[in-house]
Design an enzyme around this catalytic site. Structure first.
Site, PDB file in Angstrom:
ATOM      1  N   GLU A 177       0.756  -1.053   0.068  1.00 53.59           N
ATOM      2  CA  GLU A 177      -0.109   0.201  -0.003  1.00 53.59           C
ATOM      3  C   GLU A 177       1.133   1.139  -0.117  1.00 53.59           C
ATOM      4  O   GLU A 177       0.878   2.185   0.899  1.00 53.59           O
ATOM      5  CB  GLU A 177      -1.096   0.063   1.133  1.00 53.59           C
ATOM      6  CG  GLU A 177      -1.971  -1.204   1.126  1.00 53.59           C
ATOM      7  CD  GLU A 177      -3.049  -1.412   2.311  1.00 53.59           C
ATOM      8  OE1 GLU A 177      -2.851  -0.476   3.242  1.00 53.59           O
ATOM      9  OE2 GLU A 177      -3.513  -2.248   2.406  1.00 53.59           O
ATOM     10  N   ASN A 221       2.418  -5.532  -2.857  1.00 55.20           N
ATOM     11  CA  ASN A 221       0.817  -5.860  -2.585  1.00 55.20           C
ATOM     12  C   ASN A 221      -0.045  -4.494  -2.604  1.00 55.20           C
ATOM     13  O   ASN A 221       0.465  -3.735  -1.820  1.00 55.20           O
ATOM     14  CB  ASN A 221       0.536  -6.757  -1.311  1.00 55.20           C
ATOM     15  CG  ASN A 221      -0.950  -7.378  -0.995  1.00 55.20           C
ATOM     16  OD1 ASN A 221      -1.355  -7.962  -1.925  1.00 55.20           O
ATOM     17  ND2 ASN A 221      -1.244  -7.045   0.287  1.00 55.20           N
ATOM     18  N   HIS A 257     -10.359  -6.325  -2.330  1.00 53.64           N
ATOM     19  CA  HIS A 257     -11.350  -5.872  -1.313  1.00 53.64           C
ATOM     20  C   HIS A 257     -12.373  -5.180  -2.192  1.00 53.64           C
ATOM     21  O   HIS A 257     -12.423  -3.974  -2.403  1.00 53.64           O
ATOM     22  CB  HIS A 257     -10.761  -4.981  -0.212  1.00 53.64           C
ATOM     23  CG  HIS A 257      -9.973  -5.626   0.834  1.00 53.64           C
ATOM     24  ND1 HIS A 257     -10.332  -6.765   1.673  1.00 53.64           N
ATOM     25  CD2 HIS A 257      -8.584  -5.437   0.817  1.00 53.64           C
ATOM     26  CE1 HIS A 257      -9.108  -7.170   2.273  1.00 53.64           C
ATOM     27  NE2 HIS A 257      -8.165  -6.363   1.860  1.00 53.64           N
ATOM     28  N   GLU A 286      -6.435 -10.849  -0.932  1.00 49.78           N
ATOM     29  CA  GLU A 286      -7.157 -10.524   0.533  1.00 49.78           C
ATOM     30  C   GLU A 286      -8.653 -10.461  -0.045  1.00 49.78           C
ATOM     31  O   GLU A 286      -9.361  -9.543   0.212  1.00 49.78           O
ATOM     32  CB  GLU A 286      -6.965  -9.367   0.837  1.00 49.78           C
ATOM     33  CG  GLU A 286      -5.311  -9.037   1.448  1.00 49.78           C
ATOM     34  CD  GLU A 286      -4.686  -7.656   1.899  1.00 49.78           C
ATOM     35  OE1 GLU A 286      -5.787  -7.098   2.459  1.00 49.78           O
ATOM     36  OE2 GLU A 286      -3.516  -7.708   2.138  1.00 49.78           O
ATOM     37  N   ASP A 288     -12.526 -10.159  -0.672  1.00 49.71           N
ATOM     38  CA  ASP A 288     -13.569 -10.296   0.134  1.00 49.71           C
ATOM     39  C   ASP A 288     -14.836  -9.265  -0.748  1.00 49.71           C
ATOM     40  O   ASP A 288     -14.061  -8.400  -1.801  1.00 49.71           O
ATOM     41  CB  ASP A 288     -13.730  -9.619   1.542  1.00 49.71           C
ATOM     42  CG  ASP A 288     -13.057  -8.669   1.808  1.00 49.71           C
ATOM     43  OD1 ASP A 288     -12.755  -7.730   0.853  1.00 49.71           O
ATOM     44  OD2 ASP A 288     -12.674  -8.618   3.134  1.00 49.71           O
TER      45      ASP A 288
HETATM   46  O1  9MR Z   1      -7.460  -7.923   8.554  1.00 49.39           O
HETATM   47  C1  9MR Z   1      -6.737  -6.958   9.402  1.00 49.39           C
HETATM   48  C2  9MR Z   1      -7.573  -6.377  10.553  1.00 49.39           C
HETATM   49  O2  9MR Z   1      -7.609  -7.340  11.588  1.00 49.39           O
HETATM   50  C3  9MR Z   1      -6.837  -5.316  11.146  1.00 49.39           C
HETATM   51  O3  9MR Z   1      -7.492  -4.598  12.029  1.00 49.39           O
HETATM   52  C4  9MR Z   1      -6.365  -4.184  10.151  1.00 49.39           C
HETATM   53  C5  9MR Z   1      -5.469  -3.241  10.659  1.00 49.39           C
HETATM   54  O4  9MR Z   1      -4.888  -2.477   9.600  1.00 49.39           O
HETATM   55  O5  9MR Z   1      -5.729  -4.946   9.020  1.00 49.39           O
HETATM   56  C6  9MR Z   1      -6.521  -5.844   8.607  1.00 49.39           C
HETATM   57  O6  9MR Z   1      -5.948  -6.556   7.299  1.00 49.39           O
HETATM   58  C7  9MR Z   1      -5.355  -5.519   6.226  1.00 49.39           C
HETATM   59  C8  9MR Z   1      -4.084  -5.964   5.503  1.00 49.39           C
HETATM   60  O7  9MR Z   1      -3.153  -6.219   6.516  1.00 49.39           O
HETATM   61  C9  9MR Z   1      -3.636  -5.190   4.591  1.00 49.39           C
HETATM   62  N1  9MR Z   1      -4.711  -5.100   3.655  1.00 49.39           N
HETATM   63  C10 9MR Z   1      -6.025  -4.576   3.960  1.00 49.39           C
HETATM   64  C11 9MR Z   1      -6.563  -5.338   5.167  1.00 49.39           C
HETATM   65  C12 9MR Z   1      -8.030  -4.842   5.807  1.00 49.39           C
HETATM   66  O8  9MR Z   1      -7.624  -3.827   6.429  1.00 49.39           O
END
Ligand code: 9MR
Length: 392
Positions: A177, A221, A257, A286, A288
């Protein structure tokens, strides 16, 4: 940043409900062996993992070790998926909560689970602005950690973490990101790492990770880069330049997402293919598909989409994204960001949206799950082979 370990009452209740249908675990993280496939964990021939294996594709899910405490969740993880990603447990905040003291326990548990269940692991994530330890961000903010020290700390973090998991991680998300949606034309100059250490820090992180484990596939990613758009154009140029400069980058991860209200990404297959044509692997990392949901009589949001059309769109988005991956030989894994709606990050981040995953909160498969299974059953696709493809 708050870490959400959501395993809600509904999913816990499902342990009992499904107990008769699922094999009892012999030890906490082992799903018993059947003689059928000879491949270890008991998974039916029409599981997502076995159907995908016919074309060398790995089906993955994000997991947190907390979720593995639930027998039903654990069994589905082992039966349906051939790759796992720790949702939070390899993030710097978790692995080094106190400066100089590592805690690998949660990540180790998942890596061990994967080994027992013949799964590969996507390591997530080495270089990201989010979920950093407080001691690091506060030290930078108050000037007790200089930029030179920050660089040395990052070098040590990447080296120590990749070395700890050496030989046990299939794909590492090295950098995550670094582009924004607002101005996709260039790297986000306000990113924590870019602001302090300059844009070259990303290439350095790839080099350090490669030195520590030359066999791991190293990925860039990001989100909102699934289709052809300004942001994926920018990422394309960026990774092409990394390749041109000999930086050891091996793949690009498209988070996926997705949300029904924004439409399905434009030309996802073509987008995957153009990254592949650079000599890179690609992966859906990732997935969903969220949608606005109804409220119940008490005014609480449910997991029920507002309209049948939204439900149909969700099924279609899952199917289309998997089809895009299947069509591109270099697309080596398709990972959902969890599978039970009770465990999704979506409802707490997007109020009024949900139903984003493949199973409901009682861990019953939803039509989205059947859509993926049907695509895997009926779509002709090239076999993924060569370095890194669905290994094992
Ligand atoms: O699924 C993760 C969630 O439990 C955390 O609170 C969050 C914090 O930033 O991160 C989520 O995972 C993220 C991933 O690491 C990077 N891409 C976006 C995902 C969803 O926020």
């Amino acid at each position: 940043m708050r870490i959400r370990h959501a395993l809600l009452a509904g999913a816990l209740g499902a342990t009992t409900a499904l107990a008769g249908q699922l094999p009892a675990a012999a030890s906490p993280d082992t799903v018993p062996v059947t003689s059928g496939s000879g491949r270890g964990a008991a998974h039916p021939a029409d599981s997502l993992r076995d159907l995908a294996a016919r074309v060398g594709l790995r089906m993955g899910t994000a997991v947190t070790p907390f979720e593995l405490d639930n027998a039903a969740y654990r069994a589905i993880t082992a039966q349906q998926f051939s790759s796992v990603t720790p949702g939070n447990e390899m993030k710097w905040q978790v692995v080094e909560p106190t400066r100089g003291t590592y805690d690998w326990s949660a990540g180790d548990r998942l890596v061990d689970f994967a080994r027992r269940n013949h799964q590969l692991v996507r390591g997530h994530v080495l270089l990201w602005h989010n979920q950093l330890p407080d001691w690091l961000t506060s030290g930078v903010a108050d000037g007790t950690i200089s930029d030179a020290q920050l660089r040395a700390l990052l070098h040590k973090h990447v080296t120590d973490q990749v070395t700890h998991y050496k030989g046990r991680i299939w794909q590492w998300d090295v950098a995550n990101e670094f582009f924004t949606d607002g101005d996709a034309s260039t790297l986000n100059a306000g990113d924590f790492w870019v602001a302090h250490l300059g844009p070259g820090i990303i290439a350095d992180a790839f080099r350090w990770a490669h030195q520590a484990d030359p066999t791991a596939l190293l990925f860039y990613n990001d989100y909102n880069i699934e289709g052809v758009n300004a942001k994926s154009d920018a990422v394309y140029t960026f990774v092409r330049d990394l390749r041109a400069h000999g930086v050891p980058i091996h793949g690009v991860g498209l988070q996926a997402h997705l949300a029904t209200q924004y439409g399905f990404p434009y030309q996802m297959r073509q987008n995957l293919q153009r990254f592949a044509d650079l000599g890179l692997k690609v992966a859906v990392t990732e997935a969903d598909v969220r949608t606005p949901v109804k409220k119940d009589a008490n005014g609480q949001y449910t997991d029920e989409p507002l309209t049948p059309q939204a439900q149909a769109a969700q099924e279609s988005y899952w199917a289309q994204s998997l089809q895009a991956c299947l069509a591109v030989r270099e697309c080596i894994s398709y990972t959902a960001w969890g599978f039970g709606d009770a465990n999704s990050w979506v409802p707490s981040w997007f109020v009024g949206e949900g139903a984003a995953l493949l199973y409901d909160r009682n861990l019953n498969p939803k039509p989205q799950y059947n859509a993926l299974r049907d695509i895997l059953t009926h779509t002709a696709a090239p076999h993924r082979s060569g370095r890194g493809a669905g290994r094992g």
